[in-house]
Scaffold this active site. Structure first.
Site, PDB file in Angstrom:
ATOM      1  N   ARG A  65       0.844  -1.213   0.000  1.00 49.53           N
ATOM      2  CA  ARG A  65       0.000   0.000   0.000  1.00 49.53           C
ATOM      3  C   ARG A  65       0.873   1.255   0.000  1.00 49.53           C
ATOM      4  O   ARG A  65       0.547   2.249  -0.650  1.00 49.53           O
ATOM      5  CB  ARG A  65      -0.946  -0.005   1.208  1.00 49.53           C
ATOM      6  CG  ARG A  65      -2.006   1.081   1.129  1.00 49.53           C
ATOM      7  CD  ARG A  65      -3.065   0.937   2.198  1.00 49.53           C
ATOM      8  NE  ARG A  65      -2.514   1.068   3.533  1.00 49.53           N
ATOM      9  CZ  ARG A  65      -3.203   0.833   4.646  1.00 49.53           C
ATOM     10  NH1 ARG A  65      -4.466   0.445   4.584  1.00 49.53           N
ATOM     11  NH2 ARG A  65      -2.636   0.969   5.830  1.00 49.53           N
ATOM     12  N   LYS A  98      -2.529   6.605   1.379  1.00 51.27           N
ATOM     13  CA  LYS A  98      -2.334   7.122   2.733  1.00 51.27           C
ATOM     14  C   LYS A  98      -1.409   8.347   2.682  1.00 51.27           C
ATOM     15  O   LYS A  98      -0.271   8.325   3.155  1.00 51.27           O
ATOM     16  CB  LYS A  98      -1.763   6.003   3.617  1.00 51.27           C
ATOM     17  CG  LYS A  98      -2.312   6.044   5.025  1.00 51.27           C
ATOM     18  CD  LYS A  98      -2.164   4.727   5.722  1.00 51.27           C
ATOM     19  CE  LYS A  98      -2.193   4.880   7.229  1.00 51.27           C
ATOM     20  NZ  LYS A  98      -3.376   5.518   7.774  1.00 51.27           N
ATOM     21  N   GLU A 143     -16.077   6.445   4.856  1.00 56.00           N
ATOM     22  CA  GLU A 143     -15.334   5.946   6.019  1.00 56.00           C
ATOM     23  C   GLU A 143     -15.200   7.087   7.011  1.00 56.00           C
ATOM     24  O   GLU A 143     -15.736   8.167   6.794  1.00 56.00           O
ATOM     25  CB  GLU A 143     -13.962   5.409   5.589  1.00 56.00           C
ATOM     26  CG  GLU A 143     -13.055   6.451   4.938  1.00 56.00           C
ATOM     27  CD  GLU A 143     -11.657   5.915   4.655  1.00 56.00           C
ATOM     28  OE1 GLU A 143     -11.177   5.047   5.383  1.00 56.00           O
ATOM     29  OE2 GLU A 143     -11.035   6.395   3.691  1.00 56.00           O
TER      30      GLU A 143
HETATM   31  N1  PLP Z   1      -9.080   4.530   6.734  1.00 60.64           N
HETATM   32  C1  PLP Z   1      -8.242   5.513   7.073  1.00 60.64           C
HETATM   33  C2  PLP Z   1      -8.546   6.882   6.583  1.00 60.64           C
HETATM   34  C3  PLP Z   1      -7.120   5.247   7.869  1.00 60.64           C
HETATM   35  O1  PLP Z   1      -6.293   6.209   8.220  1.00 60.64           O
HETATM   36  C4  PLP Z   1      -6.885   3.922   8.302  1.00 60.64           C
HETATM   37  C5  PLP Z   1      -5.702   3.594   9.082  1.00 60.64           C
HETATM   38  O2  PLP Z   1      -4.713   3.165   8.596  1.00 60.64           O
HETATM   39  C6  PLP Z   1      -7.778   2.935   7.925  1.00 60.64           C
HETATM   40  C7  PLP Z   1      -8.867   3.263   7.149  1.00 60.64           C
HETATM   41  C8  PLP Z   1      -7.578   1.515   8.349  1.00 60.64           C
HETATM   42  O3  PLP Z   1      -6.586   0.900   7.586  1.00 60.64           O
HETATM   43  P1  PLP Z   1      -5.744  -0.314   8.153  1.00 60.64           P
HETATM   44  O4  PLP Z   1      -6.723  -1.350   8.560  1.00 60.64           O
HETATM   45  O5  PLP Z   1      -4.903  -0.750   7.027  1.00 60.64           O
HETATM   46  O6  PLP Z   1      -4.963   0.224   9.299  1.00 60.64           O
HETATM   47  C1  COI Z   2      -3.765   3.601  11.582  1.00 50.45           C
HETATM   48  O1  COI Z   2      -4.746   2.988  12.000  1.00 50.45           O
HETATM   49  O2  COI Z   2      -2.650   3.079  11.504  1.00 50.45           O
HETATM   50  C2  COI Z   2      -3.866   4.962  11.126  1.00 50.45           C
HETATM   51  O3  COI Z   2      -3.002   5.412  10.425  1.00 50.45           O
HETATM   52  C3  COI Z   2      -5.007   5.793  11.547  1.00 50.45           C
HETATM   53  C4  COI Z   2      -4.585   7.060  12.194  1.00 50.45           C
HETATM   54  C5  COI Z   2      -5.800   7.866  12.345  1.00 50.45           C
HETATM   55  C6  COI Z   2      -3.897   6.849  13.497  1.00 50.45           C
END
Ligand code: PLP
Ligand code: COI
Length: 341
Positions: A82, A184, A220
């Site tokens: 990612r 991200k 989201e």
């Molecule tokens: N959506 C957003 C905007 C986020 O910042 C995060 C955190 O990383 C997620 C979703 C969840 O992603 P993940 O499950 O890969 O941490």
């Molecule tokens: C994560 O879950 O790793 C994120 O980057 C989310 C952030 C809002 C702390």
């Protein structure tokens, strides 16, 4: 190795400076060998591209102590790929995916004393990130970049630990069609700062963003994807090109199907249908699976089952199964758990 003397069960989601972090520099078209450093401070020119034009992206993943005392990370290869996607969209050089995973391993090993013990509810949060480093004044990408990973021990993301959250439907947008919502990029989070402060001031835990093109579909929150459970026990999660492809959400879909025998649906979710769902939760690395008790849409309250434990029964089952896999209590699917030592 002796653990740090920390009240692990009572830490929140904050930054604590740990011993060592990983750093690698990109210059003249190539990454250097990279190393661990004690220096937590970054010095850069006033005109560095990241400071002027926000050329930066990041990742988030956790290291855990399992029930049998091993230190593990959850699917770091997916964070690597990612981040590569984020870099390509941000015109940054990809840090090779195998080196990303190796750098995660090095950072966790070097900070093993900071990995919270099993059962504490805490974990070691890893924050890989990259930024454009050299001085850029015309709007264009940098030529020099730095990739880093630091580690910080964390507890629950939402204040007060696992409790039903109250979200509001935001009047602000997070991501535009064909924009950067699916990667991200730091800029997505800059976009959300005004809205999160406003939400907190109004007494809400988080914002639910709608698709900015039609403002009719659920996307989201600022830092997590959303899951819903139908009255007949199906897992439903929004599908959209402008949300982050959460690794937790992708894992949960598989867990729901293969471990819990649930039906799953990844599809557009209209704001108008959410009152039909029985349960709701947020999912992400930081959020883990956090139960949602209520979504407020301009004064209209939509309430979800939160059971006796503060989590609806199905959300709780998903939480127990996913964390059971992460903590080594359940057998993981092949390749999901990376053992560090
Ligand atoms: N959506 C957003 C905007 C986020 O910042 C995060 C955190 O990383 C997620 C979703 C969840 O992603 P993940 O499950 O890969 O941490
Ligand atoms: C994560 O879950 O790793 C994120 O980057 C989310 C952030 C809002 C702390």
């Amino acid at each position: 190795m002796e653990k740090k003397n920390i009240d692990w069960s009572n830490i929140g989601f904050g930054y604590v400076q740990t011993d060592l972090r990983y750093v690698s520099n990109y210059k003249n078209g190539a990454w250097d060998d990279g190393c661990l450093t004690e220096d937590a401070t970054i010095t850069m020119n006033e005109c560095a591209c990241v400071l002027q034009y926000a050329q930066t992206c990041f990742e988030g993943l956790k290291a855990y102590t399992t029930v049998d005392g091993r230190i593990v990370c959850f699917r770091p290869d997916l964070n690597a790929s990612r981040m590569a996607d984020s870099c390509r969209r941000m015109k940054m050089p990809v840090f090779p995916e195998d080196r990303f995973v190796d750098a995660v391993v090095q950072t966790v090993k070097a900070n093993a004393a900071w990995v919270p013990p099993y059962g504490s509810g805490a974990s070691l949060y890893l924050r890989p990130y990259m930024f454009g480093y050299d001085s850029i004044i015309g709007v264009k990408p940098a030529n020099e970049f730095q990739f880093r990973i630091f580690a910080t021990p964390v507890g629950p993301y939402f204040k007060g630990g696992v409790r039903p959250l109250t979200l509001r439907v935001s009047d602000y947008d997070r991501a535009a069609p064909r924009g950067t919502g699916h990667i991200k990029a730091g800029l997505n989070y800059a976009m959300s700062l005004y809205a999160i402060v406003d939400a907190h001031e109004q007494g809400y835990d988080e914002n639910v963003y709608l698709d900015s093109a039609t403002r009719t579909h659920i996307e989201e929150t600022g830092g997590a994807n959303i899951i819903f459970v139908t009255k007949d026990g199906k897992l439903v999660t929004p599908k959209s090109d402008t949300i982050l492809p959460s690794i937790t959400r992708r894992s949960l879909l598989q867990v729901a199907k293969d471990y819990l025998g649930m039906e799953v649906e990844e599809r557009e979710v209209a704001l108008s249908e959410i009152s039909d769902f029985a349960e709701c939760g947020l999912c992400g690395t930081a959020a883990v699976i956090s139960p949602v008790g209520k979504i407020v849409d301009h004064g209209k309250e939509i309430c979800f089952n939160i059971g006796e434990s503060g989590m609806g029964d199905t959300v709780k089952k998903l939480y127990d199964t996913l964390t059971g896999i992460q903590m080594g209590k359940l057998t993981p699917p092949a390749g999901w758990v990376k053992v560090i030592e």
